[in-house]
Enzyme design. Structure first.
Site, PDB file in Angstrom:
ATOM      1  CG  HIS A 158      10.822 -45.008  12.197  1.00  0.00           C
ATOM      2  ND1 HIS A 158      12.154 -44.682  12.330  1.00  0.00           N
ATOM      3  CD2 HIS A 158      10.761 -45.888  11.167  1.00  0.00           C
ATOM      4  CE1 HIS A 158      12.856 -45.330  11.413  1.00  0.00           C
ATOM      5  NE2 HIS A 158      12.036 -46.071  10.695  1.00  0.00           N
TER       6      HIS A 158
ATOM      7  CG  ASP B  69      16.728 -44.266  13.138  1.00  0.00           C
ATOM      8  OD1 ASP B  69      15.660 -43.755  12.782  1.00  0.00           O
ATOM      9  OD2 ASP B  69      17.795 -43.634  13.246  1.00  0.00           O
TER      10      ASP B  69
END
Length: 438
Positions: A410, A414
């Site tokens: 992350h 995304d």
């Protein structure tokens, strides 16, 4: 008589060093050409080093567990003829030559020792460690650099800035008494804990030390969790058409190609196509920099007979058709089980796939293979009741389904990208042409 220097050979792209795990020959033993002299290990692959000449082993320059750089001399073999590739040494000069070799070995050992950052409590990226090794920066020096990265980590800019100012501050190159005092207790405190045999509650319990590969796997898994912000996306896929197609074609394929047709190459083909459409998943991270990979090299996690894990890599996977993919998968899988992988077979991966369904798992949360940013787990294929939509209405039927579990980093990926990528893999599998020819 001539003396031949047996050097650690180049073992593949990006493999710079290896650990000696076992000497198969002792000083005084006769060696045939191409006969194995010692066993070595890189990060994940064990292999043997053969002799390029026939002769007698007269010197062993490194011990078991020593780390040796590619190109370093590891042993001296005395040959009967004068055609050895190493420069012959006159008898009168032999004591001097031996002393020089010994001095070179001691210097090499000191260099390797100073370049070993595994004992540090701090995390350093592979890029930073490589720069430190090339510049001769010691562990104490590296730990003294003020990092500007996340959680105070030293990044590429930090170490390059340090190198620029290092010449003006030669005192820093020598570990200070405070640093030495700080480092020494850490080693003395940790070493007994790792070597001491713990007291078992039950006298019948067995205590087994991890082997070298399991220690490496343990280290890499912990580092990966500390490095990447792991996030998972799960999606269920209907692979009924794929199951029917494979059942129809697997016997003819094996008869024609001499290879078994498993589900793995089908899934790998879909992943390679999806990576081409979503290049944001085919990247790696070095500090504060994102490296966009040109080639799509798929890592294929495989379990070894001893229970350990290895990840051979299919190079340029997007350029292979299904037959080529099946052959590559079978070749790497068979050589992994036989322990015949070469160091280069595990290098250069840009994305990894692991088949947890082999062991009956429905889905999983795999750990990212650093410095990659994603890994896909393939769950077991199961017959399940499902709603089937038709122009005439919906009805319940038996379908073959599986879960895809996508772990991604992350920090740079995304949810939109991570979710869209695994959805695309699912779409490619569900739209499989049951009439496809192979």
């Amino acid at each position: 008589m001539a003396r031949f220097e047996l050097k650690l050979p180049k073992m593949g792209e990006s493999v710079a060093e290896a650990t000696i795990t076992n000497w198969l020959k002792n000083v005084g033993d006769t060696i045939e050409m191409d006969e194995a002299v010692l066993e070595i290990a890189t990060d994940k692959v064990d292999s043997e080093v053969p002799s390029e000449v026939a002769g007698t082993l007269v010197e062993i320059l490194f011990n078991v567990d020593d780390v040796v750089q590619v190109g370093q001399t590891i042993a001296i073999i005395e040959t009967e003829g004068g055609n050895a590739e190493a420069a012959p040494v006159a008898k009168a000069e032999a004591p001097i030559a031996v002393a020089e070799v010994a001095q070179t070995v001691e210097t090499a050992k000191e260099t390797v020792t100073s370049a070993d950052f595994s004992n540090s409590e701090k995390f350093f990226s592979p890029l930073v460690k490589n720069i430190a090794k090339e510049e001769g920066i010691s562990l104490a020096e590296l730990e003294s650099i003020n990092g500007t990265g996340k959680d105070g980590r030293v990044n590429k800019e930090d170490i390059l800035n340090y190198i620029k100012t290092r010449g003006a501050q030669p005192v820093v190159a020598t570990p200070s008494p405070v640093s030495a005092a700080k480092a020494t207790p850490a080693v003395e405190t940790v070493a007994p804990a790792s070597q001491a045999v713990p007291v078992s509650v039950n006298g019948g319990d067995e205590i087994v030390e991890m082997d070298r590969m399991r220690k490496l796997i343990s280290k890499y898994m912990v580092e990966s969790k500390a490095t990447s912000a792991h996030v998972q996306s799960f999606i269920e896929v209907d692979v009924t058409n794929i199951v029917k197609w494979r059942d129809k074609n697997k016997n003819a394929f094996e008869k024609r190609e001499g290879e078994k047709l498993t589900f793995t190459p089908i899934f790998m083909e879909a992943v390679a196509k999806a990576l081409k459409e979503f290049p944001g998943m085919n990247i790696s991270v070095e500090g504060d920099y994102i490296i966009k990979k040109k080639n799509i090299n798929l890592g294929m996690a495989a379990a070894l007979p001893n229970g350990n894990l290895i990840v051979p890599v299919i190079k340029n996977a997007d350029q292979l058709n299904l037959v080529g993919m099946a052959k590559a998968v079978n070749d790497l899988g068979n050589r992994a089980k036989a322990g015949k992988l070469k160091p280069d077979d595990t290098q250069g991966g840009t994305y990894t796939v692991t088949n947890v369904g082999t062991f009956g798992s429905v889905f999983g949360t795999p750990i990212i293979n650093q410095p990659q940013v994603g890994i896909l787990a393939l769950g077991a294929i199961r017959k399940v009741p499902a709603v089937i939509e038709t122009p005439e209405g919906d009805f319940i039927g038996i379908r073959q389904k599986m879960f895809l579990s996508h772990s991604y980093d992350h920090r740079v990926v995304d949810g939109a990208l991570g979710g869209s990528f695994v959805k695309r893999v699912a779409d490619l599998l569900e739209s499989w042409d049951i009439n496809r020819e192979i």
